[in-house]
Design a protein around this motif. Structure first.
Motif, short mmCIF file in Angstrom:
data_model
loop_
_atom_site.label_atom_id
_atom_site.label_comp_id
_atom_site.label_asym_id
_atom_site.label_seq_id
_atom_site.Cartn_x
_atom_site.Cartn_y
_atom_site.Cartn_z
N VAL A 1 0.82 -1.20 0.00
CA VAL A 1 0.00 0.00 0.00
C VAL A 1 0.86 1.26 0.00
CG1 VAL A 1 -1.97 -1.11 1.11
CG2 VAL A 1 -0.21 -0.06 2.53
N GLY A 2 2.15 1.09 -0.31
CA GLY A 2 3.04 2.23 -0.38
C GLY A 2 3.70 2.56 0.94
N LEU A 3 4.72 3.43 0.86
CA LEU A 3 5.44 3.89 2.05
C LEU A 3 6.07 2.75 2.84
CD1 LEU A 3 2.75 6.46 3.23
CD2 LEU A 3 4.81 6.94 1.92
N GLY A 4 6.42 1.66 2.14
CA GLY A 4 7.06 0.53 2.80
C GLY A 4 6.11 -0.36 3.57
N GLN A 5 4.82 -0.08 3.49
CA GLN A 5 3.83 -0.86 4.23
C GLN A 5 3.23 -1.95 3.36
OE1 GLN A 5 2.00 2.24 7.45
NE2 GLN A 5 1.12 2.30 5.42
N LYS A 6 3.04 -3.12 3.96
CA LYS A 6 2.35 -4.22 3.29
C LYS A 6 1.30 -4.76 4.24
CE LYS A 6 6.10 -5.53 0.17
NZ LYS A 6 6.96 -6.62 -0.33
N ILE A 7 0.08 -4.90 3.74
CA ILE A 7 -1.04 -5.32 4.58
C ILE A 7 -1.50 -6.70 4.16
CG2 ILE A 7 -3.46 -4.85 5.14
CD1 ILE A 7 -2.86 -1.92 5.09
N SER A 8 -1.66 -7.57 5.15
CA SER A 8 -2.14 -8.92 4.91
C SER A 8 -3.65 -8.90 4.75
CB SER A 8 -1.74 -9.84 6.07
OG SER A 8 -2.26 -11.14 5.89
N LEU A 9 -4.11 -9.35 3.59
CA LEU A 9 -5.54 -9.34 3.26
C LEU A 9 -5.97 -10.75 2.85
CD1 LEU A 9 -8.19 -7.67 2.51
CD2 LEU A 9 -7.26 -7.62 0.18
N ILE A 10 -7.02 -11.25 3.46
CA ILE A 10 -7.54 -12.56 3.08
C ILE A 10 -9.01 -12.42 2.71
CG2 ILE A 10 -7.96 -13.14 5.53
CD1 ILE A 10 -7.48 -16.09 4.67
N CYS A 11 -9.34 -12.81 1.49
CA CYS A 11 -10.71 -12.73 0.99
C CYS A 11 -11.23 -14.13 0.69
CB CYS A 11 -10.78 -11.87 -0.26
SG CYS A 11 -10.36 -10.13 0.00
N LYS A 12 -12.50 -14.35 1.00
CA LYS A 12 -13.14 -15.64 0.74
C LYS A 12 -14.49 -15.40 0.09
CE LYS A 12 -10.93 -18.00 4.65
NZ LYS A 12 -11.14 -18.83 5.87
N GLY A 13 -14.95 -16.39 -0.69
CA GLY A 13 -16.25 -16.29 -1.32
C GLY A 13 -16.23 -15.43 -2.59
N HIS A 14 -17.39 -15.29 -3.20
CA HIS A 14 -17.53 -14.54 -4.44
C HIS A 14 -18.84 -13.76 -4.42
CE1 HIS A 14 -14.19 -16.82 -6.19
NE2 HIS A 14 -14.75 -17.89 -5.65
N GLY A 15 -18.88 -12.71 -5.21
CA GLY A 15 -20.11 -11.93 -5.33
C GLY A 15 -20.02 -10.55 -4.73
N GLN A 16 -21.12 -9.84 -4.82
CA GLN A 16 -21.23 -8.50 -4.28
C GLN A 16 -22.54 -8.39 -3.51
OE1 GLN A 16 -20.55 -5.26 -7.00
NE2 GLN A 16 -18.85 -6.29 -8.01
N PRO A 17 -22.63 -7.48 -2.53
CA PRO A 17 -21.58 -6.53 -2.16
C PRO A 17 -20.46 -7.21 -1.38
CG PRO A 17 -23.40 -6.39 -0.61
CD PRO A 17 -23.84 -7.35 -1.68
N VAL A 18 -19.25 -6.67 -1.52
CA VAL A 18 -18.12 -7.16 -0.73
C VAL A 18 -18.31 -6.70 0.71
CG1 VAL A 18 -15.62 -7.08 -0.43
CG2 VAL A 18 -16.61 -7.09 -2.73
N VAL A 19 -17.94 -7.56 1.66
CA VAL A 19 -17.98 -7.22 3.08
C VAL A 19 -16.55 -7.11 3.58
CG1 VAL A 19 -18.72 -7.93 5.39
CG2 VAL A 19 -20.18 -8.41 3.40
N ILE A 20 -16.20 -5.99 4.20
CA ILE A 20 -14.86 -5.79 4.76
C ILE A 20 -14.97 -5.82 6.28
CG2 ILE A 20 -12.90 -4.22 4.99
CD1 ILE A 20 -13.41 -3.23 2.21
N LEU A 21 -14.11 -6.62 6.92
CA LEU A 21 -14.13 -6.80 8.37
C LEU A 21 -12.91 -6.14 9.01
CD1 LEU A 21 -15.05 -10.61 8.31
CD2 LEU A 21 -16.63 -8.68 8.57
N ASP A 22 -13.15 -5.27 9.98
CA ASP A 22 -12.07 -4.58 10.70
C ASP A 22 -12.10 -5.02 12.16
OD1 ASP A 22 -10.05 -2.87 11.42
OD2 ASP A 22 -10.90 -1.11 10.45
N ALA A 23 -10.99 -5.58 12.62
CA ALA A 23 -10.93 -6.28 13.91
C ALA A 23 -10.97 -5.34 15.13
CB ALA A 23 -9.67 -7.13 13.96
N PRO A 24 -11.24 -5.91 16.31
CA PRO A 24 -11.21 -5.13 17.56
C PRO A 24 -9.81 -4.63 17.88
CG PRO A 24 -12.39 -7.20 17.85
CD PRO A 24 -11.70 -7.29 16.54
N THR A 25 -9.72 -3.81 18.92
CA THR A 25 -8.47 -3.18 19.31
C THR A 25 -7.37 -4.20 19.60
OG1 THR A 25 -9.95 -1.67 20.49
CG2 THR A 25 -7.57 -1.32 20.77
N GLY A 26 -6.23 -4.06 18.90
CA GLY A 26 -5.06 -4.88 19.17
C GLY A 26 -5.17 -6.32 18.73
N MET A 27 -6.12 -6.66 17.87
CA MET A 27 -6.32 -8.05 17.48
C MET A 27 -6.13 -8.24 15.99
SD MET A 27 -9.48 -9.19 19.95
CE MET A 27 -8.90 -10.88 20.08
N SER A 28 -5.76 -9.47 15.60
CA SER A 28 -5.56 -9.79 14.19
C SER A 28 -6.88 -10.20 13.54
CB SER A 28 -4.54 -10.92 14.05
OG SER A 28 -5.13 -12.15 14.42
#
Length: 384
Positions: free
Chosen positions: A82-109
């Motif tokens: 994502v630039g600036l030396g940063q790389k983000i681990s992204l795991i996607c499952k399933g197919h179709g729309q709308p896409v659902v994005i999940l953002d974890a609780p504080t300090g958790m993976s």
């Protein structure tokens, strides 16, 4: 002559006690030397043991972490630049729309979404990611930041939202999507939805943090005199290799465990508990949570949420069942007022017997409501 002999006999008699005394003193001196040597040997042995205890566990832990990072990465996950030396681990499952994005609780993976993601993937594409510094994402070096990134401190919502926006672009995630966040993830979701409203069709807040909760003295005292120091001890324990030993002895348990959790997920949780870099980022997210809340309060005032974005709030009986009742009451009241002020039209859902851990302790209840939301959005898309 007689006098001389007598004198000689007297001298001999006096010499005999002196010889006996010297003979007695010699073994005593030897014993003292042996005791000194024995004490010194004990000290040296204890020193060697201490050195082993201090240096060997961290060294072995570090060596294990290097190997485990390569072996335990989530299957199917992408490391997105994502630039600036940063790389983000992204795991996607399933197919179709709308896409659902999940953002974890504080300090958790992202592993905390394991059950929810598996369930939703049966109906549409669902993506979970590790925020920078957590899980398998790479944290940026401070001297690499430029431009907009200097506006927001690391480990605060403003910076995380900028990272997520870069991720959505780099991974080419279809928009508009359903954005789901828990705790700090809910703050991130709110901030993102207010700024990039055209990209978010539905916002789901699970156990959201009220933006003014740190103005309450009792809550602030609990957070910074109890919770944060506890997390700092976890970080130190990981750095010293103690956490790995506790895991081996069964005295420390991963968050996700049970018959319905794969061995790979359990091993990743153990890896993260032993990883001081992950623990350091977890500490930072908790420490700067008051700043994140303040950022969300400001953005809510200056950039109201678009009326086209629906808001759903999911809460349990309390924020944290392990907290004293009076703290949960304070939190609940502040949460109610904040939500009524910011999102008076929000659809509110209560899950009985749940607290902030509902996404991995009562995942079916959470998934049920998310699937209903996905179904409604898919029906609208078909009509259009």
């Amino acid at each position: 002559m007689l006098r001389k002999r007598a004198a000689g006999q007297d001298g001999g008699e006096r010499a005999q006690p002196d010889r006996r005394k010297a003979t007695c003193e010699a073994p005593a001196a030897v014993n003292k030397q042996q005791e000194k040597r024995s004490c010194w040997s004990t000290v040296v042995l204890l020193g060697k043991i201490l050195l082993l205890v201090i240096f060997v566990p961290p060294f072995l832990n570090y060596a294990s972490l290097q190997r485990e990072r390569q072996e335990l990465g989530p299957k199917g996950a992408q490391l997105i630049d994502v630039g600036l030396g940063q790389k983000i681990s992204l795991i996607c499952k399933g197919h179709g729309q709308p896409v659902v994005i999940l953002d974890a609780p504080t300090g958790m993976s992202s592993d905390v979404w394991y059950h929810v993601q598996e369930s939703i993937s049966q109906a549409t594409k669902v993506c979970a990611y590790d925020r920078v510094g957590l899980g398998f994402s790479w944290r940026v070096m401070e001297n690499q930041t430029t431009g907009m990134e200097k506006v927001w401190r690391s480990s605060t919502t403003g910076r995380m939202v900028d990272d997520l926006h870069r991720l959505v672009k780099a991974a080419e995630i279809a928009t508009p999507f359903i954005l789901v966040g828990s705790e700090l993830g809910a703050l991130n979701g709110r901030f993102y939805s207010h700024i990039h409203d055209a990209q978010v069709s539905d916002l789901v807040l699970i156990s959201p943090i009220p933006e003014d909760v740190f103005e309450e003295e009792k809550w602030q005292q609990y957070w910074y005199t109890h919770l944060v120091p506890t997390l700092q001890m976890m970080q130190l324990s990981a750095a010293a290799g103690v956490s790995r030993l506790l895991l081996i002895l069964g005295l420390l348990q991963p968050t996700l465990r049970g018959d319905d959790v794969t061995e790979a997920v359990v091993q990743r949780q153990k890896y993260l508990l032993s990883n001081p870099a992950h623990q350091s980022s977890a500490v930072d997210e908790h420490f700067f949570l008051n700043e994140s809340a303040s950022q969300v309060r400001d953005i809510s005032k200056f950039k109201p949420l678009s009326s086209s974005t629906s808001v759903t709030v999911i809460v349990g009986d309390s924020f944290d069942e392990q907290l004293p009742a009076h703290l949960n009451q304070v939190f609940a009241e502040l949460q109610r007022k904040a939500l009524e002020r910011a999102y008076p039209q929000a659809h509110r859902i209560h899950i009985q017997g749940a607290d902030r851990r509902m996404i991995y302790k009562k995942p079916s209840s959470v998934s049920k409501h998310l699937l209903e939301l996905v179904s409604k959005r898919q029906t609208k898309q078909q009509r259009q």
